[in-house]
Scaffold this motif. Structure first.
Motif, PDB file in Angstrom:
ATOM      1  N   ARG A  81      -8.089 -15.630   4.454  1.00 19.93           N
ATOM      2  CA  ARG A  81      -8.859 -14.452   4.053  1.00 19.93           C
ATOM      3  C   ARG A  81      -8.956 -13.449   5.207  1.00 19.93           C
ATOM      4  N   ILE A  82      -9.233 -13.952   6.398  1.00 18.82           N
ATOM      5  CA  ILE A  82      -9.308 -13.075   7.572  1.00 18.82           C
ATOM      6  C   ILE A  82      -7.963 -12.394   7.804  1.00 18.82           C
ATOM      7  N   PHE A  83      -6.882 -13.155   7.705  1.00 19.26           N
ATOM      8  CA  PHE A  83      -5.544 -12.599   7.919  1.00 19.26           C
ATOM      9  C   PHE A  83      -5.221 -11.527   6.880  1.00 19.26           C
ATOM     10  N   LYS A  84      -5.549 -11.808   5.634  1.00 15.44           N
ATOM     11  CA  LYS A  84      -5.202 -10.895   4.537  1.00 15.44           C
ATOM     12  C   LYS A  84      -5.924  -9.560   4.643  1.00 15.44           C
ATOM     13  N   TYR A  85      -7.210  -9.587   4.953  1.00 17.45           N
ATOM     14  CA  TYR A  85      -8.017  -8.368   4.883  1.00 17.45           C
ATOM     15  C   TYR A  85      -8.221  -7.668   6.228  1.00 17.45           C
ATOM     16  N   CYS A  86      -8.214  -8.410   7.319  1.00 19.79           N
ATOM     17  CA  CYS A  86      -8.502  -7.782   8.612  1.00 19.79           C
ATOM     18  C   CYS A  86      -7.264  -7.209   9.286  1.00 19.79           C
ATOM     19  N   LYS A  87      -6.103  -7.761   8.959  1.00 21.26           N
ATOM     20  CA  LYS A  87      -4.818  -7.206   9.399  1.00 21.26           C
ATOM     21  C   LYS A  87      -4.732  -7.033  10.920  1.00 21.26           C
ATOM     22  N   CYS A  88      -5.323  -7.958  11.652  1.00 25.82           N
ATOM     23  CA  CYS A  88      -5.190  -7.922  13.104  1.00 25.82           C
ATOM     24  C   CYS A  88      -3.843  -8.510  13.500  1.00 25.82           C
ATOM     25  N   PHE A  93      -5.286 -14.654  16.596  1.00 26.85           N
ATOM     26  CA  PHE A  93      -5.771 -15.961  16.150  1.00 26.85           C
ATOM     27  C   PHE A  93      -5.678 -16.991  17.280  1.00 26.85           C
ATOM     28  N   VAL A  94      -4.650 -16.880  18.110  1.00 21.01           N
ATOM     29  CA  VAL A  94      -4.541 -17.770  19.264  1.00 21.01           C
ATOM     30  C   VAL A  94      -5.599 -17.415  20.298  1.00 21.01           C
ATOM     31  N   VAL A  95      -5.775 -16.124  20.554  1.00 17.78           N
ATOM     32  CA  VAL A  95      -6.791 -15.682  21.505  1.00 17.78           C
ATOM     33  C   VAL A  95      -8.182 -16.088  21.017  1.00 17.78           C
ATOM     34  N   ALA A  96      -8.397 -16.057  19.713  1.00 19.72           N
ATOM     35  CA  ALA A  96      -9.688 -16.468  19.155  1.00 19.72           C
ATOM     36  C   ALA A  96      -9.985 -17.927  19.492  1.00 19.72           C
ATOM     37  N   VAL A  97      -8.977 -18.791  19.434  1.00 20.26           N
ATOM     38  CA  VAL A  97      -9.163 -20.203  19.797  1.00 20.26           C
ATOM     39  C   VAL A  97      -9.545 -20.322  21.272  1.00 20.26           C
ATOM     40  N   ILE A  98      -8.902 -19.528  22.117  1.00 24.32           N
ATOM     41  CA  ILE A  98      -9.215 -19.542  23.545  1.00 24.32           C
ATOM     42  C   ILE A  98     -10.667 -19.120  23.767  1.00 24.32           C
ATOM     43  N   THR A 122     -16.190 -14.215  14.306  1.00 25.65           N
ATOM     44  CA  THR A 122     -16.636 -13.465  15.481  1.00 25.65           C
ATOM     45  C   THR A 122     -15.545 -13.397  16.535  1.00 25.65           C
ATOM     46  N   SER A 123     -14.906 -14.527  16.805  1.00 26.53           N
ATOM     47  CA  SER A 123     -13.886 -14.557  17.851  1.00 26.53           C
ATOM     48  C   SER A 123     -12.658 -13.741  17.471  1.00 26.53           C
ATOM     49  N   VAL A 124     -12.269 -13.757  16.204  1.00 26.65           N
ATOM     50  CA  VAL A 124     -11.125 -12.942  15.768  1.00 26.65           C
ATOM     51  C   VAL A 124     -11.464 -11.465  15.893  1.00 26.65           C
ATOM     52  N   MET A 125     -12.664 -11.092  15.502  1.00 26.44           N
ATOM     53  CA  MET A 125     -13.073  -9.690  15.614  1.00 26.44           C
ATOM     54  C   MET A 125     -13.072  -9.232  17.068  1.00 26.44           C
ATOM     55  N   LYS A 143     -18.216  -8.135   5.957  1.00 30.17           N
ATOM     56  CA  LYS A 143     -17.918  -8.288   4.534  1.00 30.17           C
ATOM     57  C   LYS A 143     -16.845  -9.344   4.312  1.00 30.17           C
ATOM     58  N   VAL A 144     -15.815  -9.320   5.135  1.00 27.47           N
ATOM     59  CA  VAL A 144     -14.751 -10.316   5.032  1.00 27.47           C
ATOM     60  C   VAL A 144     -15.299 -11.716   5.320  1.00 27.47           C
ATOM     61  N   GLY A 145     -16.197 -11.806   6.306  1.00 27.20           N
ATOM     62  CA  GLY A 145     -16.738 -13.101   6.715  1.00 27.20           C
ATOM     63  C   GLY A 145     -17.849 -13.621   5.843  1.00 27.20           C
TER      64      GLY A 145
END
Length: 220
Positions: A81-88, A93-98, A122-125, A143-145
């Protein structure tokens, strides 16, 4: 760590294909493999941590990222869902894990089903704001979250302050985490069993791992 980096993903000539990039650095169409790998790594970490907490006297740190119950969407659905709508960019996604790993180490907490969704959005944003030239605002990510804008703002501020605003990620660290995600998210059966055992292995302090395969302490 050096051995992990050297192995990469078996049978994959370009290790960044999973990030949606070809050997020339151009975007590949379709859903990148990093989404399924990330979901697998996070799910395994959550299972391992909850098993550890349930079978010991360890008390987890309760934060504003904890909900009273786990969301209805599973992690794979939430990541997609995050990938589909946020289009970052896919590397976010790797940096978010870090960032999540840094956050958990700093506050000495565990990743569980009650906190993983809020930490992820939060981390992806935060990663998108730091890395991408264009990104959506907090209201859109909220809204996405599936949370309010006010809560999204609070989560972001708490996250940044607990990270001490240390958002820079070197290429070396990014490569280490990406290769670990590939190995631990898409392993053959025998290696998966070894990784699962590693995930539950305790360090010298008697505490468990926060994220599968990622060392505690000043790993970064």
């Amino acid at each position: 760590m050096e051995t992990l980096m050297a192995k990469g993903k078996a049978g994959e000539s370009n290790p960044y294909t999973g990030l949606g990039l070809d050997e020339s650095g151009n975007w590949l169409p379709g859903s990148p493999r990093v989404l399924s790998l990330l979901s697998s790594v996070l799910e395994r970490s959550v299972r391992g941590n909850e098993k550890l907490l349930a079978g010991s006297k360890i008390k987890d740190v309760i934060t504003i990222f904890h909900g009273s119950r786990a969301p209805s969407l599973n992690l794979r659905q939430y990541v997609e869902r995050i990938f589909k709508y946020c289009k970052c960019s896919n590397s976010c996604f790797v940096v978010a894990v870090i960032y999540i790993d840094r956050f958990l180490q700093r506050i000495d907490a565990y990743l569980t089903s009650l906190s993983v969704h809020r930490l992820l959005i939060t981390s992806v944003m935060v990663a998108a704001k730091f890395m991408d030239d264009q990104h959506y605002n907090n209201a859109y990510y909220a809204k996405v979250g599936g949370i309010s804008r006010e809560e999204m703002n609070r989560l972001e501020m708490r996250f940044l302050f607990d990270l001490d605003f240390q958002l820079n990620v070197t290429t070396e660290v990014l490569n280490k985490y990406w290769l670990m995600i590939q190995q631990e998210g898409g392993l053959e059966t025998q290696t998966a069993l070894q990784t699962q055992a590693y995930c539950l292995k305790k360090d010298e302090s008697g505490r468990g791992r926060r994220l599968t395969g990622v060392h505690r302490g000043r790993a970064l």
